[in-house]
Design an enzyme around this catalytic site. Sequence first.
Site, PDB file in Angstrom:
ATOM      1  N   SER A  59       0.814  -1.221   0.000  1.00 43.83           N
ATOM      2  CA  SER A  59       0.000   0.000   0.000  1.00 43.83           C
ATOM      3  C   SER A  59       0.846   1.269   0.000  1.00 43.83           C
ATOM      4  O   SER A  59       0.318   2.353  -0.205  1.00 43.83           O
ATOM      5  CB  SER A  59      -0.938   0.008   1.208  1.00 43.83           C
ATOM      6  OG  SER A  59      -0.183   0.095   2.396  1.00 43.83           O
ATOM      7  N   GLY A  60       2.137   1.138   0.230  1.00 46.96           N
ATOM      8  CA  GLY A  60       3.005   2.314   0.176  1.00 46.96           C
ATOM      9  C   GLY A  60       3.341   2.694  -1.258  1.00 46.96           C
ATOM     10  O   GLY A  60       2.898   2.042  -2.205  1.00 46.96           O
ATOM     11  N   PHE A  61       4.109   3.752  -1.380  1.00 45.47           N
ATOM     12  CA  PHE A  61       4.425   4.233  -2.727  1.00 45.47           C
ATOM     13  C   PHE A  61       5.311   3.232  -3.478  1.00 45.47           C
ATOM     14  O   PHE A  61       5.100   2.972  -4.664  1.00 45.47           O
ATOM     15  CB  PHE A  61       5.107   5.593  -2.654  1.00 45.47           C
ATOM     16  CG  PHE A  61       4.202   6.701  -2.197  1.00 45.47           C
ATOM     17  CD1 PHE A  61       2.824   6.626  -2.355  1.00 45.47           C
ATOM     18  CD2 PHE A  61       4.733   7.854  -1.616  1.00 45.47           C
ATOM     19  CE1 PHE A  61       1.986   7.664  -1.944  1.00 45.47           C
ATOM     20  CE2 PHE A  61       3.908   8.901  -1.199  1.00 45.47           C
ATOM     21  CZ  PHE A  61       2.539   8.802  -1.366  1.00 45.47           C
ATOM     22  N   ALA A  62       6.323   2.699  -2.808  1.00 41.10           N
ATOM     23  CA  ALA A  62       7.201   1.743  -3.483  1.00 41.10           C
ATOM     24  C   ALA A  62       6.435   0.465  -3.802  1.00 41.10           C
ATOM     25  O   ALA A  62       6.576  -0.113  -4.890  1.00 41.10           O
ATOM     26  CB  ALA A  62       8.418   1.439  -2.614  1.00 41.10           C
ATOM     27  N   CYS A  91      17.221   5.548  -2.717  1.00 40.02           N
ATOM     28  CA  CYS A  91      17.026   6.368  -3.916  1.00 40.02           C
ATOM     29  C   CYS A  91      18.080   7.455  -4.028  1.00 40.02           C
ATOM     30  O   CYS A  91      18.659   7.682  -5.094  1.00 40.02           O
ATOM     31  CB  CYS A  91      15.618   6.945  -3.947  1.00 40.02           C
ATOM     32  SG  CYS A  91      15.093   7.670  -2.399  1.00 40.02           S
ATOM     33  N   ASN A 103      12.835   8.458  -8.181  1.00 42.00           N
ATOM     34  CA  ASN A 103      13.185   7.793  -6.928  1.00 42.00           C
ATOM     35  C   ASN A 103      12.382   6.515  -6.690  1.00 42.00           C
ATOM     36  O   ASN A 103      12.867   5.592  -6.045  1.00 42.00           O
ATOM     37  CB  ASN A 103      12.995   8.739  -5.739  1.00 42.00           C
ATOM     38  CG  ASN A 103      11.583   9.261  -5.630  1.00 42.00           C
ATOM     39  OD1 ASN A 103      11.043   9.797  -6.601  1.00 42.00           O
ATOM     40  ND2 ASN A 103      10.966   9.106  -4.475  1.00 42.00           N
TER      41      ASN A 103
END
Lengths: 362, 362, 362, 362
Positions: free
Chosen positions: B28-31, B163, B326
């Site tokens: 659920s995170g960005f990555a 990143c 990133n």
Amino acid sequence: MAVGDADAADAAASAAGETLTATVVGASGFAGGELLRILAGHPNFDLAGATSREYAGKSVGSVHPNLRGSDLRFSDPADLDSVDVVFAATPHGVSMAQIDQFYESADTVVDLSADFRLNTEAQYDQWYDGHDAPEYLDEAVYALPELHREELPGADLIAAGGCNATATILGLYPLFDGGVLSGGERIVADVKVGSSEGGAGGGKASSHPERSGVVRPYAPTGHRHEAEIEQELGASVSFTAHAVDMVRGAAATCHVFPDGPVSKGDLWSAFRGTYDDEHFVRLQSGGSGVYRYPEPKAVAGTNYAEVGFELDPGNERLVVFSAIDNLVKGTAGQAVHAANLALGLEETAGLDFQGLHPVGSP
Amino acid sequence: MAVGDADAADAAASAAGETLTATVVGASGFAGGELLRILAGHPNFDLAGATSREYAGKSVGSVHPNLRGSDLRFSDPADLDSVDVVFAATPHGVSMAQIDQFYESADTVVDLSADFRLNTEAQYDQWYDGHDAPEYLDEAVYALPELHREELPGADLIAAGGCNATATILGLYPLFDGGVLSGGERIVADVKVGSSEGGAGGGKASSHPERSGVVRPYAPTGHRHEAEIEQELGASVSFTAHAVDMVRGAAATCHVFPDGPVSKGDLWSAFRGTYDDEHFVRLQSGGSGVYRYPEPKAVAGTNYAEVGFELDPGNERLVVFSAIDNLVKGTAGQAVHAANLALGLEETAGLDFQGLHPVGSP
Amino acid sequence: MAVGDADAADAAASAAGETLTATVVGASGFAGGELLRILAGHPNFDLAGATSREYAGKSVGSVHPNLRGSDLRFSDPADLDSVDVVFAATPHGVSMAQIDQFYESADTVVDLSADFRLNTEAQYDQWYDGHDAPEYLDEAVYALPELHREELPGADLIAAGGCNATATILGLYPLFDGGVLSGGERIVADVKVGSSEGGAGGGKASSHPERSGVVRPYAPTGHRHEAEIEQELGASVSFTAHAVDMVRGAAATCHVFPDGPVSKGDLWSAFRGTYDDEHFVRLQSGGSGVYRYPEPKAVAGTNYAEVGFELDPGNERLVVFSAIDNLVKGTAGQAVHAANLALGLEETAGLDFQGLHPVGSP
Amino acid sequence: MAVGDADAADAAASAAGETLTATVVGASGFAGGELLRILAGHPNFDLAGATSREYAGKSVGSVHPNLRGSDLRFSDPADLDSVDVVFAATPHGVSMAQIDQFYESADTVVDLSADFRLNTEAQYDQWYDGHDAPEYLDEAVYALPELHREELPGADLIAAGGCNATATILGLYPLFDGGVLSGGERIVADVKVGSSEGGAGGGKASSHPERSGVVRPYAPTGHRHEAEIEQELGASVSFTAHAVDMVRGAAATCHVFPDGPVSKGDLWSAFRGTYDDEHFVRLQSGGSGVYRYPEPKAVAGTNYAEVGFELDPGNERLVVFSAIDNLVKGTAGQAVHAANLALGLEETAGLDFQGLHPVGSP
């Protein structure tokens, strides 16, 4: 080649497994760059040329930094090779002047300008100034597959819709298609658009210091896209466009006053009936989380449109939201989508990018 | 399964034409969302699971609006199915605690946190607080293929780099690889990063009113990525990171003071020698047009890194620029790139998105 | 002190040349910070206190970086000194619970929440949940001087209007004041607002990665500001609010369908008749240059409102544009403006900032 | 009038309580607009003229929307009335060609271009192309009061510093002034600037679609401001400038490698010694909250500079941060500040705006 001959249909019939050649005319602009990007990743197209008067001889990556890895160079628009399809991403007025030249190069022409969107010369003259090739207006197919799926196969002149018109039409069409509206109702389309609509040319109003952070009514009334909207919906829409701070994206909020009561069930029925089989339209209406309604960010870089709605019974109003990427679903992606259908290719070919999250402007 | 057994190698040897299964832990995170996006479009991976403690049971599109069309739902991280690869996109500290659980589910683990990037427990303890599974540090392979191409095939524990470290390392590595620097020189890495580095959690400092338009030194000195940079380059770098107004992107400007004169030819030779065969690194140094040096916008959404340089003989200085997304080259794309190599897949599989032009934040 | 006693009027009569003391309750929020900024530069006010439960003891500059040079520190809201005026910038519901405490400290209370904007308990109950101090509703004066100039002198309870309501009311009021509309017409207010409206608290939806670049319908229908708008205009307005990418600003585009034909002359006459003597309203309608209509950027940081309009005879529509800084004219500036009039001070005192050009978000 | 005669000194001696007249030459640009704004609110100046070749006859508000309420109109630059002070905000090269004309109109000239910043013709020729009026170089005073307070009273030619140079100089000057540096050390200035530095002209690189969201190295090496920096500090600085996404603001991050160990106490002592009596410099170094170091947002619209620092003992490095509004402290505010001192006015007159919080770009 003569327009309307059998070649285009032949190509269509046999194309699904083959490779077709395409030239992008006007490839240094934003819409042209999107065509290059999409066609470069398209399994059935070979990019034979990318014309630009200003940048002839330079690599396409020198203008479009996302294409820096490409070997393709801009060529002079005077030298069009023979290809299967010409995609024309030139300013309004150019295609109508060069349409015969395009047909000398290709059987199928997909035009991204306003030149061939309207069906009659009378309509055109009402909103623009004098058409150079009115004999083509009748045969051109308005590109939106959600409205013209039946007419596209074999079409040899396709006119991609205007980006603001596309957002508005996709939001409102189910209300007419589903019988919620009949045409005489008050409808307002309040549209918010990104700076890429202004094109790649620069200019003081689109300079970053002046354009950042704006909510700027750039077309308060009388926007030419009203013509397309009226043609496609068969109804007048009061249209106003605002520039807001994003680069890509067009979002239409349509305020609709139906003649009688409308329920949520009526709306779901109308929108689902129209779009349930449409790959590139997503219904998005309420729900939880940060993204509850259509948003340009959610479709940035993709050929998807999001459409949703809300009832306002206290004001006897419906509110319909729609969001697209103006350069993809609103221009270049719509053009490729229509070309896929015209030429018998897989409908989604070249258009599978799913977008990013999170994304800024985008 | 035991780490280092033959299964991973077997999988690698035979995988190119096959389909592998993968679970994204922390999806659920960005990555994690980027992993979902990339793997969903990857020809060799089937997404078997996407875990999220907070959103278990909800559709992935309810969190990542670009994935609204997907049927996949978040599952509970306690229930990991047996798959070929676990991609772990959890906060620092989680993977080291759960590494044995991961290996019960999969032969290959690709970790996106800082847990396995450093080679020794001593390094780890210098920059972080106590490692739970130090026995894995030695065998983990730092994911950047541009530096570790030889070690990746068959690797069963891969640690995607940070990143900011990735941007810095990719800019400076050719100077060491090409013999321009030897390790004792003064090197400054002045890095500018987007807000997605702060993660999906919100918080006052990353709220839009406070975060918009900033040039904010958020890590003036002592950034933990210095540890990775020093490990990978074998040299100390004075690192400072600034938040700037973009969502995606990390751009490193490295100011380098070599011991003696360096010519442009020396630099081209070093950078070309290191990167000429690297698909995902583009050299971009000067030239005409708007985009003359590496820029995060030009690689947004892609797995590309751009690297360029300029000489400043008056100050006996080299300036090296590098730019990445990133979340892609700096995290999820790097992870998939490394996994492709580890498992014998096509290097570029799933990573063919070319980016957009124009694009805003992006 | 009893409400409505003679003290407030006395203070007003004699204040023009004097210095009054003021406390800002809820001074760590965005509206509270604006009050601090405006009052610190106000020739007739001494800031006696700035309360904040969370930041008590810290300098105001630690929260509001523009005030870093100030010696003032946040104090506990439980300890209110006796002052001439309390400005309350607390969340909805706080002022109604603490109104008696405020009156123990001051004769004049200026409230920035929604607690005292509506005239009757019935109205309040329709849109909110149960009022704690309904006996004050009738006497509170809605702060907008353009509508309530006559009632403000001597007022001891002033309710600053909501920012979106303020933008909408200022745009539409001349049409009612000037007799163009009578109240039964279809009116749409499509409002675009900046992220500062969400307050200083953060949260996922207002995090920079999610909030950047949006066109997000955050209040499609049923926005509570409809209550104020209806009260002030005596007419229903179909209201929809969108979040767009700016920090400050509220822009209302009102689409109006009058019952009969309206000319440009009628409109100029109405708008000039209403606003010609109003210092803080600028009519801006067409003209040349980049900025032709009302724009939030043009008034950012100031107490000005810009109002303009356009005719759309083909659709029997008027379009009215208005733009304010939501934190100044929409909140804190409006409050000080009203307090100036209530207390017999120079109307423009403390409100002379002219704004910046160029400015970004702003 | 002859330069250097007694008139300027006379004016200075008596001006504090009087009103002086001023003309802004080049008033349609961004710096010129800021001069108009500041002088319009200045207690000692009457704006006698605002010249613009392009906009002569139009209201200043038609170009600068924040000044829409003003009656002032642009006049032709050929017709300069006699005034006390000419502020010249023209492009580089114009003032040197017209300096005699300026002196026919005024005793005091404040120039915002690069024409008179350098002390000698030799310096000028090294960085620019041939000076038209080198005889004025020696007598011109570099405007920064923090460095030239003693020379300003009575000065009749004042050269406002470059914005990037101002940010860099203010950050580094205490290290030289306080004896931390002596001039041979490695110093990097990595500067991030807003789009208003590019001026009001537009152009493709500064168009919103191309300029949004960038981290763009626009002056990797060889920036002309290095000349001023070296002159004012007596030391070379390795300078690199990046465009980032804000409209106003310049932030310098200076990476400094001193010859020996430096303590935090040494730094506080140096910075406090230099700036403790300077009204327009705020030291901001660490602390709690969102804003811990100098930030352009915190000073946007104001004449303040923020300066701070951090130690990096592991790399034998100091990092110094400074932030200004490029159009105020970096240009127009600096010019008025210096004029105030030159003419014996209150130092802070006209410069009391405290900035906004929150603010976007700004």
